[in-house]
Design a protein around this motif. Structure first.
Motif, PDB file in Angstrom:
ATOM      1  N   ALA A 185      12.097 -13.750  -6.604  1.00 13.17           N
ATOM      2  CA  ALA A 185      11.384 -15.293  -6.804  1.00 13.17           C
ATOM      3  C   ALA A 185       9.954 -14.922  -5.981  1.00 13.17           C
ATOM      4  CB  ALA A 185      12.126 -16.374  -5.530  1.00 13.17           C
ATOM      5  N   ALA A 186       9.651 -13.638  -5.399  1.00 14.47           N
ATOM      6  CA  ALA A 186       7.923 -13.686  -5.493  1.00 14.47           C
ATOM      7  C   ALA A 186       7.686 -12.668  -6.760  1.00 14.47           C
ATOM      8  CB  ALA A 186       8.349 -12.061  -5.008  1.00 14.47           C
ATOM      9  N   ASP A 187       6.027 -12.975  -6.577  1.00 14.22           N
ATOM     10  CA  ASP A 187       5.348 -12.500  -7.741  1.00 14.22           C
ATOM     11  C   ASP A 187       5.095 -11.079  -7.551  1.00 14.22           C
ATOM     12  OD1 ASP A 187       4.427 -14.748  -9.119  1.00 14.22           O
ATOM     13  OD2 ASP A 187       3.904 -15.062  -7.360  1.00 14.22           O
ATOM     14  N   LEU A 188       5.538 -10.301  -6.164  1.00 16.25           N
ATOM     15  CA  LEU A 188       5.063  -8.478  -6.334  1.00 16.25           C
ATOM     16  C   LEU A 188       5.786  -8.642  -5.222  1.00 16.25           C
ATOM     17  CD1 LEU A 188       1.494  -7.829  -6.922  1.00 16.25           C
ATOM     18  CD2 LEU A 188       3.088  -7.840  -8.617  1.00 16.25           C
ATOM     19  N   LEU A 189       6.826  -6.984  -5.004  1.00 18.76           N
ATOM     20  CA  LEU A 189       7.461  -6.647  -4.531  1.00 18.76           C
ATOM     21  C   LEU A 189       6.243  -5.328  -3.468  1.00 18.76           C
ATOM     22  CD1 LEU A 189      11.112  -6.396  -5.231  1.00 18.76           C
ATOM     23  CD2 LEU A 189       9.859  -8.404  -4.015  1.00 18.76           C
ATOM     24  N   VAL A 190       6.185  -5.604  -2.874  1.00 18.57           N
ATOM     25  CA  VAL A 190       5.030  -4.258  -2.239  1.00 18.57           C
ATOM     26  C   VAL A 190       6.003  -3.941  -1.013  1.00 18.57           C
ATOM     27  CG1 VAL A 190       3.037  -3.981  -1.114  1.00 18.57           C
ATOM     28  CG2 VAL A 190       3.287  -5.830  -2.346  1.00 18.57           C
ATOM     29  N   SER A 191       6.131  -2.164  -0.724  1.00 16.67           N
ATOM     30  CA  SER A 191       6.886  -1.337  -0.001  1.00 16.67           C
ATOM     31  C   SER A 191       5.814  -0.374   0.587  1.00 16.67           C
ATOM     32  CB  SER A 191       7.609  -0.738  -1.242  1.00 16.67           C
ATOM     33  OG  SER A 191       6.885   0.290  -1.629  1.00 16.67           O
ATOM     34  N   CYS A 192       4.562  -0.503   0.334  1.00 12.95           N
ATOM     35  CA  CYS A 192       3.502   0.110   0.203  1.00 12.95           C
ATOM     36  C   CYS A 192       2.256  -0.524   0.456  1.00 12.95           C
ATOM     37  CB  CYS A 192       3.261   1.435  -0.134  1.00 12.95           C
ATOM     38  SG  CYS A 192       2.595   2.910   0.314  1.00 12.95           S
ATOM     39  N   TYR A 193       0.973  -0.930   1.485  1.00 14.17           N
ATOM     40  CA  TYR A 193      -0.525  -1.431   0.823  1.00 14.17           C
ATOM     41  C   TYR A 193      -1.234   0.012   0.012  1.00 14.17           C
ATOM     42  CZ  TYR A 193       0.721  -5.554   3.828  1.00 14.17           C
ATOM     43  OH  TYR A 193       1.685  -6.673   4.476  1.00 14.17           O
ATOM     44  N   HIS A 194      -0.665   0.829   0.393  1.00 15.15           N
ATOM     45  CA  HIS A 194      -1.657   2.101  -0.789  1.00 15.15           C
ATOM     46  C   HIS A 194      -1.076   1.816  -1.460  1.00 15.15           C
ATOM     47  CE1 HIS A 194      -3.641   3.836   3.584  1.00 15.15           C
ATOM     48  NE2 HIS A 194      -2.244   4.060   3.612  1.00 15.15           N
ATOM     49  N   SER A 195      -0.067   1.564  -2.358  1.00 16.00           N
ATOM     50  CA  SER A 195       0.307   1.869  -4.162  1.00 16.00           C
ATOM     51  C   SER A 195      -0.644  -0.094  -3.800  1.00 16.00           C
ATOM     52  CB  SER A 195       1.302   1.277  -3.903  1.00 16.00           C
ATOM     53  OG  SER A 195       1.945   3.016  -3.526  1.00 16.00           O
ATOM     54  N   LEU A 196      -0.850  -0.683  -3.241  1.00 16.53           N
ATOM     55  CA  LEU A 196      -1.162  -2.164  -3.478  1.00 16.53           C
ATOM     56  C   LEU A 196      -2.733  -1.796  -3.576  1.00 16.53           C
ATOM     57  CD1 LEU A 196      -0.560  -5.089  -4.546  1.00 16.53           C
ATOM     58  CD2 LEU A 196      -1.421  -5.800  -1.910  1.00 16.53           C
ATOM     59  N   ILE A 197      -3.202  -1.178  -3.067  1.00 14.81           N
ATOM     60  CA  ILE A 197      -4.763  -1.055  -3.133  1.00 14.81           C
ATOM     61  C   ILE A 197      -4.465  -0.290  -5.185  1.00 14.81           C
ATOM     62  CG2 ILE A 197      -6.653   0.812  -2.366  1.00 14.81           C
ATOM     63  CD1 ILE A 197      -5.611  -0.379   0.051  1.00 14.81           C
ATOM     64  N   LYS A 198      -4.338   1.072  -5.013  1.00 15.37           N
ATOM     65  CA  LYS A 198      -4.197   1.661  -6.181  1.00 15.37           C
ATOM     66  C   LYS A 198      -3.722   0.579  -7.638  1.00 15.37           C
ATOM     67  CE  LYS A 198      -2.656   6.447  -4.055  1.00 15.37           C
ATOM     68  NZ  LYS A 198      -1.827   7.157  -4.827  1.00 15.37           N
ATOM     69  N   ALA A 199      -2.532  -0.446  -7.165  1.00 15.67           N
ATOM     70  CA  ALA A 199      -2.568  -1.133  -7.976  1.00 15.67           C
ATOM     71  C   ALA A 199      -3.749  -2.109  -8.762  1.00 15.67           C
ATOM     72  CB  ALA A 199      -1.129  -2.036  -8.530  1.00 15.67           C
ATOM     73  N   TRP A 200      -4.715  -1.984  -7.840  1.00 15.31           N
ATOM     74  CA  TRP A 200      -5.932  -3.019  -7.682  1.00 15.31           C
ATOM     75  C   TRP A 200      -6.981  -2.885  -8.716  1.00 15.31           C
ATOM     76  CZ3 TRP A 200      -4.367  -7.646  -4.358  1.00 15.31           C
ATOM     77  CH2 TRP A 200      -5.492  -8.476  -4.704  1.00 15.31           C
ATOM     78  N   PRO A 201      -7.218  -3.963 -10.147  1.00 15.94           N
ATOM     79  CA  PRO A 201      -8.007  -3.051 -10.989  1.00 15.94           C
ATOM     80  C   PRO A 201      -9.013  -2.810 -10.627  1.00 15.94           C
ATOM     81  CG  PRO A 201      -6.847  -5.138 -12.215  1.00 15.94           C
ATOM     82  CD  PRO A 201      -6.409  -4.848 -10.369  1.00 15.94           C
ATOM     83  N   LYS A 202      -9.867  -2.046 -10.177  1.00 17.43           N
ATOM     84  CA  LYS A 202     -11.103  -1.199 -10.554  1.00 17.43           C
ATOM     85  C   LYS A 202     -12.495  -2.178 -10.973  1.00 17.43           C
ATOM     86  CE  LYS A 202      -8.806   0.850  -7.440  1.00 17.43           C
ATOM     87  NZ  LYS A 202      -7.445   0.665  -7.835  1.00 17.43           N
TER      88      LYS A 202
END
Length: 202
Positions: A185-202
């Motif tokens: 039911a979540a919008d995103l599953l995050v296993s690593c915060y560094h990956s979330l940073i990389k996925a965020w549009p620059k």
């Protein structure tokens, strides 16, 4: 890594609210020991159990046990990998940040000061109705003058996901190991915060 479960786009996010224990910090109480001390099972909501107790004395005694566990875990708090970098990244992008926790103020303060978490807006269960009630998110959104739909709530447990849903916000569920059943039911599953940073549009 991150897994997208909806069409939510990170560039749409205008503010981020974090859970504290288990999301930014390794500071969750020993819930197994706490429930044993309270005489309740693993599926019982601790705060609801205390609220259901018949006498004021029983409630006070139960709360004292909970407070002891919360304070002890906060004194031993440490950063979750990547959380500090994620906060710094979001600050660099000038997104407003807040913490919404089910913890009590004293324990949250210990964790935040011990780790130097630079997020001044913090709501505990004494500042708003405890999660999964959406009041905390709504209060923060009022202060930010933002719509809850523009907010990303980052947490590690079912209550966090339910809080975001109840408020009409987006939810990123931090699950570095096993993915729980309710994660769908979540919008995103995050296993690593560094990956979330990389996925965020620059």
């Amino acid at each position: 890594m991150i897994t997208r479960l909806t069409d939510m786009q990170l560039e749409q996010i205008r503010g981020v609210i974090f859970d504290l224990d288990g999301t930014l910090a390794h500071s969750n109480p020993d819930f197994k020991g706490l429930r044993a001390a309270l005489g309740i099972g693993s599926g019982t909501d601790i705060l609801e159990h205390i609220h259901s107790l018949e006498t004021t004395m029983a409630k006070m005694q139960a709360l004292e046990i909970v407070h002891d566990y919360e304070l002890e875990s906060s004194r031993q708090a440490s950063w979750i990998e990547g959380a500090q970098a994620l906060i710094a990244f979001l600050k660099m992008r000038q997104l407003p940040l807040a913490i919404l926790t089910r913890n009590m103020p004293e324990a949250a303060k210990i964790t935040i000061e011990k780790l130097g978490i630079d997020i001044p807006l913090v709501l505990t269960r004494y500042d708003a109705e405890p999660k999964p009630h959406p009041q905390g998110i709504h209060l923060i959104c009022e202060q930010w003058q933002l719509n809850p739909a523009d907010i990303l709530y980052v947490g590690d447990y079912l209550f966090d996901l339910q809080t975001a849903q109840n408020a009409g916000s987006r939810c990123a569920l931090y699950c570095p190991e096993e993915v729980p059943d309710y994660a769908q039911a979540a919008d995103l599953l995050v296993s690593c915060y560094h990956s979330l940073i990389k996925a965020w549009p620059k």
